[in-house]
Write a protein that holds these residues in place. Structure first.
Motif, PDB file in Angstrom:
ATOM      1  N   GLN A 168     -23.187   3.217  -6.176  1.00  0.00           N
ATOM      2  CA  GLN A 168     -23.010   3.493  -4.624  1.00  0.00           C
ATOM      3  C   GLN A 168     -23.480   2.330  -3.731  1.00  0.00           C
ATOM      4  O   GLN A 168     -23.043   2.495  -2.694  1.00  0.00           O
ATOM      5  CB  GLN A 168     -23.184   4.988  -4.266  1.00  0.00           C
ATOM      6  N   ILE A 169     -24.283   1.580  -4.399  1.00  0.00           N
ATOM      7  CA  ILE A 169     -24.932   0.433  -3.470  1.00  0.00           C
ATOM      8  C   ILE A 169     -23.709  -0.364  -2.770  1.00  0.00           C
ATOM      9  O   ILE A 169     -23.715  -0.765  -1.798  1.00  0.00           O
ATOM     10  CB  ILE A 169     -25.974  -0.239  -4.295  1.00  0.00           C
ATOM     11  N   GLY A 170     -22.620  -0.302  -3.702  1.00  0.00           N
ATOM     12  CA  GLY A 170     -21.326  -1.119  -3.475  1.00  0.00           C
ATOM     13  C   GLY A 170     -20.762  -0.587  -2.043  1.00  0.00           C
ATOM     14  O   GLY A 170     -20.542  -1.566  -1.300  1.00  0.00           O
ATOM     15  N   VAL A 171     -20.835   0.652  -1.946  1.00  0.00           N
ATOM     16  CA  VAL A 171     -20.298   1.361  -0.754  1.00  0.00           C
ATOM     17  C   VAL A 171     -20.993   0.718   0.504  1.00  0.00           C
ATOM     18  O   VAL A 171     -20.463   0.294   1.394  1.00  0.00           O
ATOM     19  CB  VAL A 171     -20.296   2.753  -0.797  1.00  0.00           C
ATOM     20  N   PHE A 172     -22.272   0.932   0.461  1.00  0.00           N
ATOM     21  CA  PHE A 172     -23.254   0.795   1.526  1.00  0.00           C
ATOM     22  C   PHE A 172     -23.337  -0.753   1.993  1.00  0.00           C
ATOM     23  O   PHE A 172     -23.363  -1.400   2.811  1.00  0.00           O
ATOM     24  CB  PHE A 172     -24.516   1.098   1.605  1.00  0.00           C
ATOM     25  N   ALA A 173     -23.266  -1.673   0.740  1.00  0.00           N
ATOM     26  CA  ALA A 173     -23.418  -3.063   1.060  1.00  0.00           C
ATOM     27  C   ALA A 173     -21.962  -3.609   1.593  1.00  0.00           C
ATOM     28  O   ALA A 173     -21.879  -4.360   2.601  1.00  0.00           O
ATOM     29  CB  ALA A 173     -23.447  -3.711  -0.288  1.00  0.00           C
ATOM     30  N   THR A 174     -20.827  -3.032   1.303  1.00  0.00           N
ATOM     31  CA  THR A 174     -19.684  -3.435   1.849  1.00  0.00           C
ATOM     32  C   THR A 174     -19.443  -3.004   3.314  1.00  0.00           C
ATOM     33  O   THR A 174     -19.015  -3.625   4.095  1.00  0.00           O
ATOM     34  CB  THR A 174     -18.148  -2.736   1.078  1.00  0.00           C
ATOM     35  N   PHE A 175     -20.075  -1.696   3.203  1.00  0.00           N
ATOM     36  CA  PHE A 175     -20.370  -1.238   4.868  1.00  0.00           C
ATOM     37  C   PHE A 175     -20.840  -2.220   5.846  1.00  0.00           C
ATOM     38  O   PHE A 175     -20.434  -2.638   6.835  1.00  0.00           O
ATOM     39  CB  PHE A 175     -20.866   0.091   4.971  1.00  0.00           C
ATOM     40  N   LEU A 176     -21.964  -2.751   5.297  1.00  0.00           N
ATOM     41  CA  LEU A 176     -22.844  -3.788   6.012  1.00  0.00           C
ATOM     42  C   LEU A 176     -21.864  -5.036   6.316  1.00  0.00           C
ATOM     43  O   LEU A 176     -21.872  -5.639   7.318  1.00  0.00           O
ATOM     44  CB  LEU A 176     -24.078  -4.091   5.279  1.00  0.00           C
ATOM     45  N   GLY A 177     -21.350  -5.351   5.045  1.00  0.00           N
ATOM     46  CA  GLY A 177     -20.551  -6.595   5.162  1.00  0.00           C
ATOM     47  C   GLY A 177     -19.254  -6.610   6.353  1.00  0.00           C
ATOM     48  O   GLY A 177     -19.151  -7.505   6.932  1.00  0.00           O
ATOM     49  N   ALA A 178     -18.981  -5.534   6.321  1.00  0.00           N
ATOM     50  CA  ALA A 178     -17.715  -5.438   7.300  1.00  0.00           C
ATOM     51  C   ALA A 178     -18.310  -5.084   8.656  1.00  0.00           C
ATOM     52  O   ALA A 178     -17.539  -5.800   9.597  1.00  0.00           O
ATOM     53  CB  ALA A 178     -16.965  -3.725   6.976  1.00  0.00           C
ATOM     54  N   LEU A 179     -19.438  -4.533   8.960  1.00  0.00           N
ATOM     55  CA  LEU A 179     -20.148  -4.758  10.125  1.00  0.00           C
ATOM     56  C   LEU A 179     -20.227  -6.287  10.654  1.00  0.00           C
ATOM     57  O   LEU A 179     -20.033  -6.562  11.807  1.00  0.00           O
ATOM     58  CB  LEU A 179     -21.485  -4.050  10.278  1.00  0.00           C
ATOM     59  N   TYR A 180     -20.834  -6.993   9.645  1.00  0.00           N
ATOM     60  CA  TYR A 180     -21.095  -8.453  10.002  1.00  0.00           C
ATOM     61  C   TYR A 180     -19.597  -9.124  10.377  1.00  0.00           C
ATOM     62  O   TYR A 180     -19.528 -10.260  11.127  1.00  0.00           O
ATOM     63  CB  TYR A 180     -21.810  -9.171   8.932  1.00  0.00           C
ATOM     64  N   LEU A 181     -18.604  -8.903   9.712  1.00  0.00           N
ATOM     65  CA  LEU A 181     -17.274  -9.437  10.160  1.00  0.00           C
ATOM     66  C   LEU A 181     -16.610  -8.907  11.192  1.00  0.00           C
ATOM     67  O   LEU A 181     -15.467  -9.285  11.743  1.00  0.00           O
ATOM     68  CB  LEU A 181     -16.332  -9.023   8.879  1.00  0.00           C
ATOM     69  N   GLY A 182     -17.221  -7.817  12.011  1.00  0.00           N
ATOM     70  CA  GLY A 182     -16.758  -7.774  13.382  1.00  0.00           C
ATOM     71  C   GLY A 182     -16.150  -6.417  13.440  1.00  0.00           C
ATOM     72  O   GLY A 182     -15.624  -5.876  14.558  1.00  0.00           O
ATOM     73  N   PHE A 183     -16.080  -5.481  12.305  1.00  0.00           N
ATOM     74  CA  PHE A 183     -15.454  -4.173  12.449  1.00  0.00           C
ATOM     75  C   PHE A 183     -16.494  -3.208  13.194  1.00  0.00           C
ATOM     76  O   PHE A 183     -17.841  -3.461  12.947  1.00  0.00           O
ATOM     77  CB  PHE A 183     -15.246  -3.503  10.996  1.00  0.00           C
ATOM     78  N   ASN A 184     -16.079  -2.367  13.748  1.00  0.00           N
ATOM     79  CA  ASN A 184     -17.086  -1.462  14.443  1.00  0.00           C
ATOM     80  C   ASN A 184     -17.343  -0.345  13.208  1.00  0.00           C
ATOM     81  O   ASN A 184     -16.784  -0.243  12.402  1.00  0.00           O
ATOM     82  CB  ASN A 184     -16.463  -0.906  15.650  1.00  0.00           C
ATOM     83  N   LEU A 185     -18.521   0.522  13.753  1.00  0.00           N
ATOM     84  CA  LEU A 185     -19.008   1.529  12.642  1.00  0.00           C
ATOM     85  C   LEU A 185     -18.070   2.355  12.038  1.00  0.00           C
ATOM     86  O   LEU A 185     -18.050   2.398  10.727  1.00  0.00           O
ATOM     87  CB  LEU A 185     -20.157   2.227  13.589  1.00  0.00           C
TER      88      LEU A 185
ATOM     89  N   THR B   8     -27.605   1.152  20.767  1.00  0.00           N
ATOM     90  CA  THR B   8     -28.297   0.335  19.977  1.00  0.00           C
ATOM     91  C   THR B   8     -27.323  -0.720  19.258  1.00  0.00           C
ATOM     92  O   THR B   8     -26.216  -0.821  19.264  1.00  0.00           O
ATOM     93  CB  THR B   8     -28.808   0.931  18.494  1.00  0.00           C
ATOM     94  N   ASP B   9     -27.866  -1.837  18.666  1.00  0.00           N
ATOM     95  CA  ASP B   9     -27.136  -2.723  18.092  1.00  0.00           C
ATOM     96  C   ASP B   9     -26.318  -2.271  16.965  1.00  0.00           C
ATOM     97  O   ASP B   9     -26.972  -1.448  16.014  1.00  0.00           O
ATOM     98  CB  ASP B   9     -27.983  -4.001  17.733  1.00  0.00           C
ATOM     99  N   GLN B  10     -25.070  -2.697  16.733  1.00  0.00           N
ATOM    100  CA  GLN B  10     -24.165  -1.823  15.509  1.00  0.00           C
ATOM    101  C   GLN B  10     -25.030  -2.614  14.274  1.00  0.00           C
ATOM    102  O   GLN B  10     -24.833  -1.477  13.233  1.00  0.00           O
ATOM    103  CB  GLN B  10     -22.939  -2.679  15.742  1.00  0.00           C
ATOM    104  N   ILE B  11     -25.326  -3.568  14.062  1.00  0.00           N
ATOM    105  CA  ILE B  11     -25.794  -4.068  12.816  1.00  0.00           C
ATOM    106  C   ILE B  11     -27.194  -3.247  12.443  1.00  0.00           C
ATOM    107  O   ILE B  11     -27.274  -2.801  11.195  1.00  0.00           O
ATOM    108  CB  ILE B  11     -26.267  -5.617  12.791  1.00  0.00           C
ATOM    109  N   SER B  12     -27.910  -2.880  13.299  1.00  0.00           N
ATOM    110  CA  SER B  12     -29.353  -2.262  12.913  1.00  0.00           C
ATOM    111  C   SER B  12     -28.827  -0.820  12.756  1.00  0.00           C
ATOM    112  O   SER B  12     -29.497  -0.302  11.566  1.00  0.00           O
ATOM    113  CB  SER B  12     -30.175  -2.373  14.137  1.00  0.00           C
ATOM    114  N   GLN B  13     -27.989  -0.340  13.541  1.00  0.00           N
ATOM    115  CA  GLN B  13     -27.276   0.858  12.958  1.00  0.00           C
ATOM    116  C   GLN B  13     -26.852   0.867  11.576  1.00  0.00           C
ATOM    117  O   GLN B  13     -27.147   1.912  11.032  1.00  0.00           O
ATOM    118  CB  GLN B  13     -26.197   1.359  13.971  1.00  0.00           C
TER     119      GLN B  13
END
Lengths: 440, 120
Positions: A168-185, B8-13
């Motif tokens: 499931q690390i794949g789930v959370f890593a992709t989540f973070l990647g999507a955040l970096y690409l500018g998608f919102n939470l 808060t910042d999105q990334i830190s969240q």
């Protein structure tokens, strides 16, 4: 044959004559339509031809040829490729053929406003799509999966459950990647679950988070990403036999691939019956948001293992799941209507999806190696089964099995690989619940 | 939740969700696996005791009760068992099937030219 040709020609003549007759009898109706018919009435002969021409051009305006865009044509080609892959290479044909047909159906060009398209309120497809948008189909699919799945290999060797968690690390890593690409939470959460390699879970979560209805804290609505996410999840699931083996060969050395695991112990019926009840209680108490998925999964399993409800279990794992798969496949396919589907976001989602599968597989493999550090003798596990921790039941387990056979033709890993495989389903449902409780 | 998201910042969240999510998934499956590794055998054992009573060990069985049971009786019983078991005949599949044999036509064996069929 001759009769058929005559019938066809009569029909086509009728088809062309009909708008013509229509236009001569009550021409005022025509003034409302897009093709202007507000010329002054002329002589009989001339008006006959001009009306005929008008009728034909009117008809042409309603055909797919007039309304087709490049997007439509590209998507129809993709749909045909899906069907081809499903038939020719047998990559999950039960999914790819309905989805491929759906992609074609959804991209037939039409004139908006006639309740045809899947996104037009009141159309038939829109009603069927309701089950996707509201997340109704996924729990029903999970019911069938539960009624199909045999958890005994997991009960026999519970430590393999951790592999399902590791992937499931794949789930959370992709989540973070999507955040970096500018998608919102919320959008990123829905995209991340592609790494769970579980179609129903992905649809469930995206229908809750990225459904185009929810409001963000800053007042904008989230994007509707159900279509791209579902297509990405299902197409990568179908491509598991292509994606996983290279990673396995890269990360697991030859000696480790040959490790033989001791056969799992026999599991009593009592344990099999207790499993769904206890697992239901434990997992849903920890992650109540995943209740629709996990509840139905373990309910289906209880139907199977109780030994008293064989009829219900049988329906759930055959007819019911088939019906839902048909509806889900076609509507998810049809939701890829080009003007909504072909965007930069979809492309990003496809990229992220591929990365998430890779990361999930790697996570499982690394964790299996890590577990081996603590295990001794014949308790050692073959690290290959870590790759089955991404759910994609039962394809990834099969891939693991095939890969192990390649390095040692007497090493049968299928039973062992099913354990992380089914725990991957549980794990990704829990992960979906967590993301939903954080962002929902 | 919305308030936290605003300030808060999105990334830190995202990192917070990443860490807590992984921990929760792991702990959930760990509890489940620990339960099935250790909890379930205990539960099944307790269930057995409740329903059937404690299992008797060999030393718990009193010898006095079996004073009458001599070696002769044992020999007689085992002989009877032996004879009974040897008499057993394995069960055969009682289904009869008639297998159609494919024969090529040959005028030499044809019924048309049989003895009964005299030429007239």
């Amino acid at each position: 044959m001759k009769k058929l040709i005559i019938l066809f020609s009569v029909l086509s003549v009728l088809l062309f004559v009909r708008p013509l007759l229509f236009s001569t009898t009550n021409s005022p109706d025509f003034n409302n339509t897009s093709v202007a018919a507000n010329e002054t009435p002329q002589e009989d002969g001339e008006s006959f031809y001009s009306d005929a021409f008008k009728g034909i051009s009117q008809f042409y305006q309603y055909t797919g040829f007039a309304n087709a865009t490049w997007g439509n044509i590209i998507m129809i080609l993709i749909g045909i490729v899906f069907i081809y892959l499903g038939i020719k290479y047998d990559y999950e044909p039960l999914l790819l053929i309905p989805i491929g047909t759906g992609v074609i159906l959804g991209n037939i060009p039409f004139v908006p406003g006639n309740q045809t398209g899947i996104y037009e309120a009141g159309s038939v497809f829109n009603y069927l799509y309701f089950g996707v948008v509201k997340g109704i189909y996924p729990p029903l699919i999970f019911l069938g999966i539960g009624a199909m799945t045999d958890f005994s290999s997991l009960i026999a060797n519970p430590k393999l459950m951790l592999l399902g968690a590791a992937a499931q690390i794949g789930v959370f890593a992709t989540f973070l990647g999507a955040l970096y690409l500018g998608f919102n939470l919320p959008e990123a959460g829905a995209i991340g679950i592609i790494g769970g390699a579980d179609g129903p879970t992905a649809i469930f979560l995206s229908s809750k988070l990225a459904n185009g209805i929810n409001l963000l804290p800053d007042g904008t609505t989230v994007k509707n990403l159900i279509g791209p996410i579902a297509i990405a999840a299902y197409s990568y699931m179908a491509l598991v036999p292509v994606i996983q083996p290279p990673i396995m060969r890269l990360l697991v050395n030859k000696e480790d691939r040959k490790i033989k695991m001791k056969p799992p112990r026999a599991v009593s019926q009592k344990e099999k019956m207790i499993f769904p009840v206890v697992a239901l209680l434990l997992t849903t108490f920890i992650s109540p948001s995943a209740l629709p998925l996990l509840g139905m999964l373990f309910f289906g399993n209880l139907l199977k293992e109780s030994g008293r409800t064989e009829r219900l279990a049988d329906t759930a794992r055959t007819k019911l799941i088939d019906i839902v798969t048909i509806l889900l496949g076609v509507t998810v396919g049809a939701s890829t209507q080009a003007d909504i589907f072909i965007t930069k976001d979809s492309m990003l989602i496809f990229g992220l999806g591929a990365i998430s599968f890779v990361i999930a597989t790697m996570g499982g493999l690394f964790f299996a190696k890590f577990m081996n550090l603590f295990l001794k003798g014949d308790n050692k596990i073959n690290p290959l089964i870590g790759a089955a921790g991404v759910s994609a039941v039962p394809d990834s387990a099969r891939v693991v099995h095939a890969e192990a056979l390649k390095s040692d033709p007497s090493n049968y890993l299928l039973m062992h690989a099913m354990a992380p495989n089914v725990s991957g389903v549980i794990g990704s449902a829990i992960a979906a619940g967590i993301i939903l409780s954080f962002l929902g | 939740m919305a308030n936290i998201l605003l300030f808060t910042d999105q990334i830190s969240q995202g990192y917070i969700i990443l860490i807590t999510g992984l921990v929760i998934v792991f702990s959930a499956l760990l509890t489940l696996s620990l339960f099935f590794q250790h909890g379930l055998p205990v539960m099944l054992y307790l269930y057995k005791i409740i329903t059937k009573g404690r299992e008797k060990k060999i030393k718990d069985i009193k010898v006095e009760a079996d004073k009458e049971f001599t070696g002769e009786i044992a020999a007689a019983i085992s002989l009877a068992l032996h004879m009974y078991l040897n008499e057993q005949h394995d069960n055969e599949n009682a289904v009869l099937t008639i297998k159609q044999a494919r024969k090529l036509y040959s005028p030499w064996s044809s019924k048309i030219y049989g003895i009964q069929n005299r030429l007239k």
